[in-house]
Design a protein around this motif. Structure first.
Motif, mmCIF file in Angstrom:
data_model
loop_
_atom_site.group_PDB
_atom_site.id
_atom_site.type_symbol
_atom_site.label_atom_id
_atom_site.label_comp_id
_atom_site.label_asym_id
_atom_site.label_seq_id
_atom_site.Cartn_x
_atom_site.Cartn_y
_atom_site.Cartn_z
ATOM 1 N N PRO A 122 0.819 -1.218 0.000
ATOM 2 C CA PRO A 122 0.000 0.000 0.000
ATOM 3 C C PRO A 122 0.853 1.267 0.000
ATOM 4 C CG PRO A 122 -0.878 -1.598 1.551
ATOM 5 C CD PRO A 122 0.434 -2.150 1.075
ATOM 6 N N GLY A 123 0.514 2.171 -0.901
ATOM 7 C CA GLY A 123 1.201 3.454 -0.974
ATOM 8 C C GLY A 123 2.381 3.485 -1.904
ATOM 9 N N LEU A 124 2.750 2.329 -2.500
ATOM 10 C CA LEU A 124 3.879 2.258 -3.423
ATOM 11 C C LEU A 124 3.420 1.733 -4.771
ATOM 12 C CD1 LEU A 124 6.775 0.675 -1.303
ATOM 13 C CD2 LEU A 124 6.629 3.031 -2.107
ATOM 14 N N PRO A 125 4.165 2.042 -5.835
ATOM 15 C CA PRO A 125 3.914 1.354 -7.095
ATOM 16 C C PRO A 125 4.165 -0.143 -6.900
ATOM 17 C CG PRO A 125 5.412 3.224 -7.395
ATOM 18 C CD PRO A 125 5.275 3.014 -5.929
ATOM 19 N N PRO A 126 3.607 -1.001 -7.781
ATOM 20 C CA PRO A 126 3.859 -2.444 -7.654
ATOM 21 C C PRO A 126 5.355 -2.746 -7.580
ATOM 22 C CG PRO A 126 2.158 -2.033 -9.283
ATOM 23 C CD PRO A 126 2.700 -0.690 -8.903
ATOM 24 N N VAL A 127 5.732 -3.576 -6.607
ATOM 25 C CA VAL A 127 7.143 -3.830 -6.307
ATOM 26 C C VAL A 127 7.574 -5.173 -6.905
ATOM 27 C CG1 VAL A 127 8.864 -4.076 -4.485
ATOM 28 C CG2 VAL A 127 6.893 -2.562 -4.136
ATOM 29 N N PRO A 128 8.578 -5.198 -7.771
ATOM 30 C CA PRO A 128 9.124 -6.475 -8.241
ATOM 31 C C PRO A 128 9.687 -7.266 -7.060
ATOM 32 C CG PRO A 128 9.917 -4.644 -9.583
ATOM 33 C CD PRO A 128 9.255 -4.045 -8.380
ATOM 34 N N PRO A 129 9.504 -8.586 -7.025
ATOM 35 C CA PRO A 129 10.005 -9.380 -5.885
ATOM 36 C C PRO A 129 11.484 -9.181 -5.612
ATOM 37 C CG PRO A 129 8.566 -10.715 -7.262
ATOM 38 C CD PRO A 129 8.771 -9.418 -7.992
ATOM 39 N N GLU A 130 12.277 -8.954 -6.668
ATOM 40 C CA GLU A 130 13.709 -8.779 -6.464
ATOM 41 C C GLU A 130 14.054 -7.464 -5.768
ATOM 42 O OE1 GLU A 130 12.873 -7.600 -10.824
ATOM 43 O OE2 GLU A 130 12.231 -9.141 -9.396
ATOM 44 N N CYS A 131 13.067 -6.600 -5.585
ATOM 45 C CA CYS A 131 13.295 -5.332 -4.892
ATOM 46 C C CYS A 131 12.855 -5.378 -3.430
ATOM 47 C CB CYS A 131 12.572 -4.192 -5.608
ATOM 48 S SG CYS A 131 13.218 -3.837 -7.252
ATOM 49 N N LEU A 132 12.397 -6.532 -2.968
ATOM 50 C CA LEU A 132 12.009 -6.656 -1.569
ATOM 51 C C LEU A 132 13.246 -6.698 -0.679
ATOM 52 C CD1 LEU A 132 9.092 -9.257 -1.762
ATOM 53 C CD2 LEU A 132 8.916 -6.805 -1.290
ATOM 54 N N PRO A 133 13.108 -6.303 0.587
ATOM 55 C CA PRO A 133 14.253 -6.354 1.507
ATOM 56 C C PRO A 133 14.776 -7.779 1.676
ATOM 57 C CG PRO A 133 12.478 -5.017 2.418
ATOM 58 C CD PRO A 133 11.924 -5.696 1.209
ATOM 59 N N CYS A 134 16.051 -7.892 1.933
ATOM 60 C CA CYS A 134 16.682 -9.214 2.073
ATOM 61 C C CYS A 134 15.985 -10.110 3.104
ATOM 62 C CB CYS A 134 18.156 -9.042 2.440
ATOM 63 S SG CYS A 134 19.136 -8.226 1.148
ATOM 64 N N PRO A 135 15.582 -9.585 4.285
ATOM 65 C CA PRO A 135 15.036 -10.492 5.299
ATOM 66 C C PRO A 135 13.672 -11.097 4.960
ATOM 67 C CG PRO A 135 15.799 -8.438 6.278
ATOM 68 C CD PRO A 135 15.777 -8.226 4.812
ATOM 69 N N VAL A 136 12.957 -10.567 3.980
ATOM 70 C CA VAL A 136 11.587 -11.052 3.755
ATOM 71 C C VAL A 136 11.443 -11.853 2.464
ATOM 72 C CG1 VAL A 136 10.679 -9.073 5.021
ATOM 73 C CG2 VAL A 136 10.725 -8.998 2.539
ATOM 74 N N VAL A 137 12.513 -12.040 1.723
ATOM 75 C CA VAL A 137 12.401 -12.732 0.436
ATOM 76 C C VAL A 137 12.060 -14.208 0.627
ATOM 77 C CG1 VAL A 137 13.689 -13.468 -1.596
ATOM 78 C CG2 VAL A 137 13.891 -11.124 -0.795
ATOM 79 N N ASP A 138 12.725 -14.859 1.599
ATOM 80 C CA ASP A 138 12.551 -16.292 1.822
ATOM 81 C C ASP A 138 11.620 -16.528 3.003
ATOM 82 O OD1 ASP A 138 12.724 -19.012 2.144
ATOM 83 O OD2 ASP A 138 14.872 -19.054 2.594
ATOM 84 N N LYS A 139 10.417 -17.023 2.739
ATOM 85 C CA LYS A 139 9.449 -17.234 3.809
ATOM 86 C C LYS A 139 9.869 -18.317 4.801
ATOM 87 C CE LYS A 139 5.017 -15.803 1.865
ATOM 88 N NZ LYS A 139 3.635 -16.247 1.600
ATOM 89 N N LYS A 140 10.783 -19.180 4.397
ATOM 90 C CA LYS A 140 11.221 -20.259 5.287
ATOM 91 C C LYS A 140 12.297 -19.791 6.262
ATOM 92 C CE LYS A 140 10.452 -23.723 1.632
ATOM 93 N NZ LYS A 140 10.287 -22.752 0.517
ATOM 94 N N SER A 141 12.783 -18.584 6.082
ATOM 95 C CA SER A 141 13.877 -18.085 6.904
ATOM 96 C C SER A 141 13.375 -17.586 8.261
ATOM 97 C CB SER A 141 14.578 -16.932 6.169
ATOM 98 O OG SER A 141 15.404 -16.205 7.040
ATOM 99 N N PRO A 142 14.136 -17.852 9.341
ATOM 100 C CA PRO A 142 13.790 -17.255 10.642
ATOM 101 C C PRO A 142 13.783 -15.734 10.598
ATOM 102 C CG PRO A 142 15.360 -19.047 10.927
ATOM 103 C CD PRO A 142 15.265 -18.792 9.449
#
Length: 491
Positions: free
Chosen positions: A174-194
């Motif tokens: 919300p509030g941003l243009p559509p974000v390409p997955p490769e532009c997400l922050p490092c900690p949230v890319v992998d859902k399996k990660s602690p």
């Protein structure tokens, strides 16, 4: 009748300079804005590394001598987690281990507590504040875009059923243009990660705070801040009020190293004095930014070929780079050995047109210099704010943390930067041809729109913090809320 004791703001920052000093500088503005109606008590955690401990103690010594009503309470040491699965997992768990000591410190305050102000990684301690009956505020040292993402992440977690690194399509924040997955922050890319699990928890904890203090301004990030305020970030649940009080430019360690007016200018600044206006591209990558030799070769090739004047702060690898490094990811670079790192003849061929500086450099002074026309940066939020404060357009080269999202926002939403394609699968590697293209664009006619937009944002930043500006008004609202909420802790 004796005067009532002054309420205190109790701060719990993460130990990194970008977190600690940003929070402290913001709360000092509250102290000063409130007519000294508050004091500040800084809870000092012992950092997990000796280098970080030394830097924190340097900050403490400087602030203790500032003359402001700032006190320091050192928390008992805790044993760091030995099985952390990543940097963010380590930091959040290490901070959470201090919860009993934070509770005891706040409960034992000899004066009313206006609020417990928590670093974003300490957000779960809103429960500690609630148990003591005191207000809690989360301090957001990053962007409003990152705030919107963290609040919205539990929603995305339910809607997006695959890992973001597997997603075929864009992510809607919300509030941003559509974000390409490769532009997400490092900690949230992998859902399996602690690390991802922690960010889910942190976003939920934000919603339980009394308020959120953000180092940004309404005019800098109107979209994300409006999305939080009007309920789009977390549908069906009102978010705490957000107080955008920035830009607050952190002094960090540079304040103690900055040359006084009675001393000659720093060598980098003196070199800039001899360059034409807006002719120099400045390359600097933060307190933890350094490159492997193969990447250094690509940078040198790009700088030679593009032909622009340059000032490049090049650091060497951390001394701990023999294994996992510091547990919190804070491996600081060493001073560079230019003879070993740079290709033979590079310094000779670029003499007079470029300066490679191998150690700490006064970034704010450099960005303020009229000779600087563009900034190739890692995109850390403090560096971005310093660049915008001086109206310098950027080419963001994200390296870690939330910097990929910052880079996306700077290019796609703010328009103050030109894109630079990094290869995340190759440790954010950039080819020489791509860097050459980006520098030519940044410094040439193609970068005109970014330069114009950066100049606009300079005015936005400065007007926001002036008396009557949006950030000044937010600071006044925050000061009033803190004054109204100050209570003796309930044990």
């Amino acid at each position: 009748m004796a005067a009532a004791p002054t309420p205190t703001l109790v701060l719990l920052p993460e130990w990194g300079a970008g977190h600690l000093m940003s929070m402290l500088e913001s709360c000092k503005r509250v102290l000063l804005r409130g007519g000294r109606a508050f004091s500040i008590t800084l809870l000092v955690m012992r950092p997990p590394t000796a280098q970080a401990t030394s830097q924190v103690e340097e900050h403490v010594r400087r602030e203790a001598a500032s003359g402001l009503d700032i006190r320091f309470h050192r928390l008992p040491a805790v044993d760091p987690p030995a099985d952390a699965a990543g940097v963010e997992d380590f930091i959040a768990r290490y901070i959470q281990l201090h919860a009993p000591h934070v509770r005891d410190a706040v409960a034992g305050m000899p004066c009313p507590v206006a609020a417990l102000v928590l670093d974003l990684f300490a957000a779960p301690m809103v429960d500690v504040a609630r148990g003591l009956g005191v207000p809690s505020y989360v301090f957001m040292s990053s962007t409003g875009a990152m705030l919107a993402l963290m609040l919205h992440l539990p929603v995305l977690h339910r809607v997006v059923t695959v890992g973001f690194d597997e997603l075929d399509g864009e992510v809607h924040v919300p509030g941003l243009p559509p974000v390409p997955p490769e532009c997400l922050p490092c900690p949230v890319v992998d859902k399996k990660s602690p690390n991802y699990t922690w960010f889910l928890r942190l976003g939920d904890s934000f919603m339980d705070a009394t308020g959120i203090i953000a180092n940004t301004a309404d005019g800098l990030e109107p979209g994300p801040l409006a999305a939080v305020a009007d309920g789009r970030a977390v549908p069906g649940r009102p978010a705490p009020p957000v107080y955008p009080v920035g830009p607050v430019l952190s002094h960090g360690s540079s304040a103690s190293k900055k040359d006084s007016s009675s001393e000659p200018p720093h060598q980098c600044v003196a070199w800039l004095d001899a360059q034409p206006p807006a002719s120099v591209v400045f390359l600097c990558f933060g307190s933890m930014g350094w490159f492997e030799p193969a990447q250094v070769v690509e940078i040198t090739a790009a700088l030679e070929r593009c032909g622009h004047r340059f000032l490049w702060v090049l650091r060497g690898p951390p001394s701990s780079k023999s294994g996992a490094g510091a547990p919190d990811g804070s491996e600081h670079p060493t001073d560079a050995n230019l003879e070993e790192l740079l290709p033979e003849g590079f310094l000779r061929r670029t003499e007079g047109k470029g300066l490679v500086w191998p150690t700490w450099a006064p970034q704010k002074e450099i960005l303020a210099h009229p000779a600087v026309g563009g900034f190739v940066t890692h995109g850390g939020w403090n560096s971005v704010l310093e660049s915008l404060w001086h109206g310098i357009p950027m080419a963001p080269w994200p390296l870690y943390a939330e910097q990929h999202l910052n880079a996306f926002e700077l290019v796609a939403d703010m328009g103050v930067a030109v894109p630079l394609k990094v290869d995340r699968k190759r440790d954010n590697f950039v080819e020489a041809a791509e860097l050459e293209r980006a520098v030519r664009c940044l410094m040439g006619e193609e970068g005109r729109k970014a330069r114009e937009k950066a100049a606009e944002m300079r005015d936005v930043c400065r007007k926001a913090v002036e008396k009557g500006g949006s950030s000044d008004a937010a600071l006044q609202r925050l000061s009033e809320a803190l004054h109204d909420g100050a209570v003796p802790p309930t044990i």
